[in-house]
Design a protein around this motif. Structure first.
Motif, mmCIF file in Angstrom:
data_model
loop_
_atom_site.group_PDB
_atom_site.id
_atom_site.type_symbol
_atom_site.label_atom_id
_atom_site.label_comp_id
_atom_site.label_asym_id
_atom_site.label_seq_id
_atom_site.Cartn_x
_atom_site.Cartn_y
_atom_site.Cartn_z
ATOM 1 N N GLY A 1 2.129 1.936 -3.389
ATOM 2 C CA GLY A 1 1.211 2.401 -4.270
ATOM 3 C C GLY A 1 0.973 1.260 -5.199
ATOM 4 O O GLY A 1 0.254 1.235 -6.311
ATOM 5 N N VAL A 2 0.977 -0.065 -4.737
ATOM 6 C CA VAL A 2 0.619 -1.374 -5.481
ATOM 7 C C VAL A 2 -0.895 -1.441 -5.334
ATOM 8 O O VAL A 2 -1.294 -1.223 -4.221
ATOM 9 N N ASP A 3 -1.638 -2.005 -6.275
ATOM 10 C CA ASP A 3 -3.166 -2.380 -6.146
ATOM 11 C C ASP A 3 -3.205 -3.197 -5.267
ATOM 12 O O ASP A 3 -2.690 -4.463 -5.477
ATOM 13 N N PRO A 4 -3.879 -3.087 -4.086
ATOM 14 C CA PRO A 4 -4.073 -4.220 -3.050
ATOM 15 C C PRO A 4 -4.656 -5.454 -3.378
ATOM 16 O O PRO A 4 -4.242 -6.608 -3.324
ATOM 17 N N ALA A 5 -5.689 -5.256 -4.300
ATOM 18 C CA ALA A 5 -6.276 -6.587 -4.950
ATOM 19 C C ALA A 5 -5.357 -7.244 -5.857
ATOM 20 O O ALA A 5 -5.157 -8.536 -5.956
ATOM 21 N N ALA A 6 -4.682 -6.507 -6.570
ATOM 22 C CA ALA A 6 -3.474 -7.305 -7.479
ATOM 23 C C ALA A 6 -2.381 -7.908 -6.742
ATOM 24 O O ALA A 6 -2.095 -9.087 -7.220
ATOM 25 N N TYR B 1 -2.877 -9.047 -3.739
ATOM 26 C CA TYR B 1 -3.477 -10.378 -3.057
ATOM 27 C C TYR B 1 -3.328 -11.402 -3.999
ATOM 28 O O TYR B 1 -3.034 -12.766 -3.744
ATOM 29 N N LEU C 1 -8.812 -6.577 2.555
ATOM 30 C CA LEU C 1 -9.458 -5.900 1.233
ATOM 31 C C LEU C 1 -10.769 -5.720 1.259
ATOM 32 O O LEU C 1 -11.180 -4.563 0.715
ATOM 33 N N LEU D 1 0.934 -1.104 -0.022
ATOM 34 C CA LEU D 1 0.036 0.061 0.076
ATOM 35 C C LEU D 1 0.900 1.339 -0.169
ATOM 36 O O LEU D 1 0.615 2.173 -0.645
ATOM 37 N N PRO E 1 -7.759 -0.041 2.202
ATOM 38 C CA PRO E 1 -9.172 -0.206 1.509
ATOM 39 C C PRO E 1 -10.244 0.229 2.560
ATOM 40 O O PRO E 1 -10.461 -0.070 3.450
ATOM 41 N N LYS F 1 -16.911 -1.482 0.805
ATOM 42 C CA LYS F 1 -17.650 -1.060 -0.710
ATOM 43 C C LYS F 1 -19.115 -0.934 -0.124
ATOM 44 O O LYS F 1 -19.555 -1.882 0.712
#
Length: 303
Positions: free
Chosen positions: A204-209, A211, A232, A201, A299, A302
């Motif tokens: 700046g890495v996308d956390p879902a990617a 994971y 997530l 995080l 994150p 949602k």
């Protein structure tokens, strides 16, 4: 003529409720007790008996399974709050079996076996692992140690609750030692998983990617896969709380300290959970240990 072994279960929390359901599903509808009276009554509506007190449960059962948080709660279950005698041990019949499923200091478990033996009661040191979902499906693991006479009465019930029942010794202590070592790994793995996700995080890495990649790579662990999914989802509902690992890693360090054995990773992980606890996350899911890292945006849930 065979007699039916009557089983009781104390503590209908995340693990205990699933274990009671497994017993009922296997044809052993249990007597149950929980400090939340409504939880016991709700369980019993589908089979089993809700007991109004610990002595009532102790008198009714040949095997009593205790699924509470720690050693202090186990003592209260057996001997009543403050040792007032209003626990299940006061009414359990000689030869009955007490199955202790908490994570405790192994020396405490050894002493408890002797204490109950003096009352004519049998004891199985039987810490558990696997999480709430595996408890509910009867697929959890039990790390047990006890006398043959205790197994003779309780083994069918243990097998109803767990897919793996490991017999690790013929007296108490060995089960708790193995559980403590398991908790060492679990706590360190959760702390390491949180650290790795926090670094991602920060960078700046996308956390879902992240994971997705890690869970299909050599760096994965069961704890990363399970707990970082909570991060997530921004869901810190406590399936296992931060303070559980404050306690359990404390037991790990106490056991090692007695023999002057160094545990540098465990010590660091313990400090991380302590920090999370004092920061206000004590009752949140243990994955909330990630919240101690500065300068990251976690994150969000949602809508």
């Amino acid at each position: 003529m065979n007699t039916v072994t009557r089983v009781g279960l104390i503590g209908l929390g995340a693990m205990g409720k699933g274990m009671a359901q497994s017993l009922r599903r296997a044809g052993h509808p249990p007597h149950v007790f929980d400090v939340r009276t409504e939880a016991a009554q709700a369980f019993a509506r589908d089979g089993g008996v809700a007991c109004a007190s610990l002595p009532e449960l102790g008198a009714a059962c040949d095997v009593v399974v205790s699924v509470v948080v720690n050693a202090a709660q186990t003592e209260a279950v057996l001997f009543g709050p403050g040792g007032d005698g209003m626990g299940c041990a006061s009414t359990m019949k000689p030869g009955s079996v007490f199955v202790m499923c908490s994570t405790v200091d192994p020396n405490w478990s050894v002493a408890m076996e002797k204490r109950l033996a003096a009352l004519g009661l049998l004891y199985i040191d039987a810490p558990i692992s696997g999480g709430a979902a595996r408890a509910a499906s009867g697929e959890m693991t039990m790390m047990t140690a006890g006398r043959p006479a205790a197994y003779a009465k309780a083994e069918p019930l243990l097998n109803a609750m767990a897919a793996k029942v490991y017999k690790l010794g013929d007296s108490a202590g060995a089960g708790s030692k193995v559980k403590v070592i398991n908790q060492l790994l679990a706590g360190v793995h959760i702390a390491a998983a949180a650290e790795a996700m926090a670094l991602g995080l920060r960078e700046g890495v996308d956390p879902a990617a992240l994971y997705e990649v890690i869970t299909h790579s050599a760096g994965n662990s069961w704890m990363f896969e399970n707990r970082m999914a909570h991060v997530l989802a921004a869901d810190y509902t406590p399936l296992s709380a931060v303070d559980i690992f404050v306690k359990d890693l404390g037991i790990v360090l106490d056991m090692a300290r007695a023999s002057k054995f160094p545990l540098p990773l465990s010590s660091t992980a313990h400090q991380m959970f302590m920090q999370a606890s004092t920061a206000g996350f004590a009752k949140e899911d243990d994955s909330a240990v990630i919240k101690i890292f500065p300068g990251i945006e976690l994150p969000k849930r949602k809508p």
